[in-house]
Write a protein that holds these residues in place. Structure first.
Motif: not given
Length: 140
Positions: A88-93, A109-114, A120-124, A129-137
């Motif tokens: 699983x991963x968390x999606x954060x807005x 956190x670190x940026x995931x590669x690739x 969205x941006x995937x971070x660790x 644990x991977x998690x994503x920053x997504x647009x709240x809109x």
């Protein structure tokens, strides 16, 4: 029906109704090598207060759910990229995806590669644990 009236059915993803839920989501719990440290990280990222923390367990209180973190001595970090095998991963807005990702990196956190997408941006997180920053809109 008013907003305060309850129903025994809930919409399903297929557009029909299903029976009343058996349970509701109260908390998501992450395993980590150090619960207190990961609790501090997510408290800073989410702005949620730490309700409890010790060397074995931390819990953050969110507006409608909680985030728990348990110390697991033999914890193994998830791999990235994972070829679709992550559990699983968390999606954060966030209103500003780039600024939020930059702040998360400052917090540990670190940026995931690739990076698999461009909306969205995937971070660790510090425990892996991977998690994503997504647009709240995009979340309505």
């Amino acid at each position: 029906m008013t907003d305060t009236q309850k129903t025994d059915t809930v919409p399903s993803t297929a557009g029909t109704t299903s029976a009343k839920p058996v349970a509701t989501l109260a908390m998501v719990t992450l395993d980590a090598p150090n619960a207190a440290e990961l609790g501090e990280f997510y408290s800073s990222v989410l702005g949620w207060p730490i309700a409890y923390s010790d060397e074995n367990y931390a819990m953050l209180s969110g507006p409608s759910h909680a985030l728990g973190i348990g110390t697991t001595p033999d914890f193994q970090r998830p791999s990235w990229p994972d070829d679709g095998h992550k559990q699983f991963h968390l999606d954060l807005a966030a209103d500003d995806v780039q600024a939020a990702a930059d702040r998360c990196v400052e917090l540990g956190a670190t940026r995931a590669d690739p990076q698999p997408g461009d909306t969205w941006i995937v971070l660790i997180d510090p425990a892996g644990h991977p998690f994503c920053i997504t647009d709240a809109k995009n979340w309505g």
